[in-house]
Design a protein around this motif. Structure first.
Motif, PDB file in Angstrom:
ATOM      1  N   ASP A 201       0.869  -1.180   0.000  1.00  0.00           N
ATOM      2  CA  ASP A 201       0.000   0.000   0.000  1.00  0.00           C
ATOM      3  C   ASP A 201       0.905   1.230   0.000  1.00  0.00           C
ATOM      4  O   ASP A 201       1.525   1.543   1.009  1.00  0.00           O
ATOM      5  CB  ASP A 201      -0.905   0.012   1.229  1.00  0.00           C
ATOM      6  CG  ASP A 201      -1.841   1.225   1.256  1.00  0.00           C
ATOM      7  OD1 ASP A 201      -1.708   2.107   0.381  1.00  0.00           O
ATOM      8  OD2 ASP A 201      -2.694   1.304   2.164  1.00  0.00           O
ATOM      9  N   CYS A 204      -0.371   4.356   2.769  1.00  0.00           N
ATOM     10  CA  CYS A 204      -0.989   3.455   3.753  1.00  0.00           C
ATOM     11  C   CYS A 204      -1.621   4.165   4.928  1.00  0.00           C
ATOM     12  O   CYS A 204      -2.374   3.552   5.682  1.00  0.00           O
ATOM     13  CB  CYS A 204       0.044   2.452   4.246  1.00  0.00           C
ATOM     14  SG  CYS A 204       1.342   3.161   5.279  1.00  0.00           S
ATOM     15  N   GLY A 266       3.834  -1.094   3.715  1.00  0.00           N
ATOM     16  CA  GLY A 266       3.077   0.136   3.519  1.00  0.00           C
ATOM     17  C   GLY A 266       4.016   1.327   3.519  1.00  0.00           C
ATOM     18  O   GLY A 266       5.037   1.327   4.222  1.00  0.00           O
TER      19      GLY A 266
END
Length: 724
Positions: A201, A204, A266
């Protein structure tokens, strides 16, 4: 095992996913409903849903259904049910009530009638009266009203299951955990993880997506860390069955870490939110599994041995209003460039409330899912990161994204002249009155449908949404002209001007974040200091039209006990305190605005022991018997026109609910006290029965200063007293 019926709630748009998930717990779908699924199966299936559902909000064991075309009919149905099967004799309970009809318009009234029926049934059986505990009951009774029928059940979950227990800290705009899980499922993460894929991600935030991805890949039950569920003191609870399910969850979590663990990471450009993500990861027990780091999207690099297949899933900023959205095209294009450079062959999922920016990514989306982030419509866009899907990035034509430019000099001159005229009239009046924040222009000319407010040298511009009959291109052209003319006519720098588009608001939209600038500054009003923010919310923290009401409160509050309901940022309370109020209580449902109100009071030297601000649902507070003995000499109530916030016990419709609100407020008013009731609902009509019960005087004309006399319908206001 005998079969039971359950109603399992979920975020809107997730119903079909939830039905599929519940089937894996042995629960068969009966029917789908808006934001929920009716299923049937064993109690074990209900327990599994509480422990293992990644998508559910609540699991409600259905007990019975009764007619509820009136309060008395509802009560009669409830009082004849055998409640000792579901509520401990010496225990406590709470009723949650949703829905309304012509006879039951107030959720507090509906909950009260259900509670009365339950208590009276216990007493009719000769048993002790169970206690009502609003905060920590043994059992939660769920009552849901729909078309004259009331469904009654026991909330087995006890709390919203989206709260896994790992996220006590969160970023600025966090996804709820169960919505994050739904996105992962829609994006195919379970299949990708099973095939040996990895997860990233790149924006994130507080880490919700990457934590949920890890819990899913490692077969960790989302309810594993919950200390208590709603069924544990329910008389029908089966402790041995529950213990076996908890032990199974622990075993599966252990086994989930024995095989190959996907790489999961992330990134976010904000180092502060990365710190929050690390804390959440540690609380989830994933510190050796998930990695997060502060890094901007355009600097994304994946070092080490990553799989040649995987998922990038992210929830980028949705963008602010008008010109502040211009940066989003670049951000989405940077995301597209990063994933094409770093993870070719992977899948990309983008969850966004601004799906038009998907074109800026430079990939063709092969699938789009319509979902909701809270009340905000959003879409999950899915892309395959390969050459076949590649396309030329395109920045969308953003409504209101305009560059200041004069297309028609004659028309622009009319606006310029009007603004200068208003500066001489309204501006001069404001200076003489010592008013630094005022409305300078309010759609004075039909060509320029704007509200222009002055905040001590800064300019707040709101563009009223044009009707459908007005050509969008023409409206944007006129806005561009206004943005070019306003700084020149008012003698301000363009950077001291903020522009937003104001549309018809529903629910709590006016309180939702529009930006994240954090740019607060102080303004002054009749000797009071108040904090405002022109960028981050649709409203600024100060309703300018209520200035005369606040000043009146200040002039009449000496030695008065003051109550501010729906207090927003507490400006009216500040005026009461500066005016000498002996004590005050300010209530609002929003944690953000409670904090803002506390800061405003502190700026004015208020003693927090005498002048309290509390986060509370005003409807529930007014209906709560525990607060009924509190009395006030001066009450100010300016409720929203409509609210269905998830934090509220019910739905507020000011036209339908104002008689109850006024009567409940008057019950807290001292015998010679005054209630100031105000609303900005333009079609509002005061209930005639209130005028027969109380002394009611409309004072709207006296509450409109010179700067709002062009817009006499901006609000209406009444003074309400007890009859002598």
């Amino acid at each position: 095992m005998s079969k039971s019926v359950f109603f399992v709630t979920c975020p809107k748009g997730v119903e079909y996913l939830l039905a599929d998930e519940l089937s894996t717990f042995g629960l068969d779908t009966v029917r789908n409903a808006p934001a929920g699924v009716w299923v049937e199966g064993s109690l074990e299936g209900g327990y599994r849903a509480c422990l293992w559902s990644r998508l559910a909000n609540r699991v409600i064991l259905h007990i019975d259904e009764v007619d509820a075309n009136s309060g008395d009919q509802l009560y009669d149905g409830v009082v004849h049910m055998d409640w000792q099967q579901h509520i401990p004799v010496h225990g406590s309970f709470r009723v949650t009530f949703l829905g309304q009809n012509e006879a039951i318009r107030n959720t507090q009234y509906g909950a009260q009638r259900v509670k009365d029926g339950i208590v009276d049934r216990f007493q009719a059986n000769g048993g002790p009266r169970p206690s009502v505990d609003a905060k920590n009951p043994d059992v939660i009774v769920s009552a849901r009203l729909n078309r004259g029928r009331l469904s009654l059940g026991i909330d087995l979950s006890g709390h919203s299951l989206h709260m896994r227990g790992y996220r006590t800290d969160q970023g600025l705009a966090p996804l709820k955990e169960n919505l994050a899980a739904a996105l992962l499922m829609r994006a195919g993460w379970p299949e990708i993880a099973a095939a040996g894929g990895d997860f990233v991600d790149p924006m994130c935030g507080s880490g919700t997506l990457v934590v949920e991805a890890a819990m899913m890949a490692l077969d960790m039950a989302p309810g594993r860390k919950q200390e208590r569920f709603g069924f544990e003191k329910w008389p029908g609870h089966q402790p041995e069955l529950w213990l076996s399910l908890r032990q199974e969850a622990e075993r599966r979590a252990h086994e989930g870490k024995q095989g190959r663990i996907p790489r999961m990471a992330g990134f976010d450009q904000d180092s502060r939110v990365i710190g929050t993500a690390w804390k959440n990861i540690q609380r989830a027990g994933l510190e050796n599994v998930v990695y997060v780091e502060a890094r901007a999207v355009d600097a994304l690099e994946l070092e080490g041995d990553w799989s040649d297949q995987g998922l990038v899933l992210t929830n980028p900023p949705y963008g602010e209003r008008l010109s502040e959205r211009r940066e989003l095209g670049g951000l989405y294009q940077a995301l597209g460039d990063a994933v094409k450079r770093c993870v070719p062959g992977w899948r990309l999922g983008v969850f966004t409330g601004a799906p038009e920016f998907g074109k800026s990514i430079g990939l063709r989306s092969y699938k789009q899912y319509r979902l909701f982030n809270g009340k905000l419509p959003a879409q999950l866009l899915l892309f395959e990161i390969n050459e076949v899907s590649a396309m030329t990035p395109r920045t969308p034509d953003i409504p209101g994204e305009v560059t200041p430019r004069i297309a028609n000099e004659e028309r622009a001159a009319m606006l310029r002249n009007r603004l200068k005229k208003n500066v001489k009239t309204i501006g001069q009046w404001a200076r003489k009155q010592g008013i630094g924040c005022y409305r300078l222009y309010d759609a004075d000319m039909p060509e320029y449908a704007l509200a222009i407010d002055i905040y001590e040298g800064r300019v707040h511009v709101q563009e009223y949404a044009a009707p459908k009959s007005v050509d969008e291109r023409a409206a944007r052209e006129r806005l561009a002209e206004a943005l070019a003319v306003i700084p020149e006519a008012l003698g301000v720098e363009p950077e001291d001007m903020v522009c937003k588009q104001r549309q018809r608001q529903t629910g709590t939209n006016q309180y939702e974040k529009q930006a994240v600038s954090g740019e607060f500054f102080r303004v002054h009003e009749h000797g009071c200091v108040l904090k405002v923010n022109l960028k981050d919310y649709l409203d600024t923290g100060l309703f300018l039209d209520h200035r005369p009401v606040r000043h009146w409160i200040q002039q009449h509050s000496e030695n008065q006990r003051f109550l501010n309901l729906f207090c927003y940022t507490g400006a009216a309370t500040v005026h009461a305190v500066v005016g000498g109020a002996s004590r005050s209580l300010s209530l609002d449902m929003s944690k953000t605005y409670v904090g803002w109100a506390e800061e405003n009071l502190a700026l004015n030297g208020a003693d927090p022991k005498k002048h309290r601000v509390e986060q509370a649902d005003c409807l529930a507070w007014l209906a709560d018997r525990k607060t009924a003995d509190q009395r006030f000499d001066l009450i100010f109530m300016d409720p929203p026109t409509f609210s269905n916030s998830a934090r509220m016990a019910g739905v507020l419709d000011i036209q339908k609910d104002h008689p109850t609100l006024v009567r409940q407020a008057m019950a807290r008013l001292s015998s010679d006290g005054l209630l100031i009731f105000s609303t900005n609902f333009r079609r509002f009509k005061l209930d005639e029965t209130l005028e027969s019960e109380f002394e009611v005087a409309e004072v709207t004309r006296d509450t409109l200063d010179k700067d709002f006399q062009r817009n006499a319908r901006i609000h209406r206001c009444w003074h309400i007293r007890h009859k002598a």
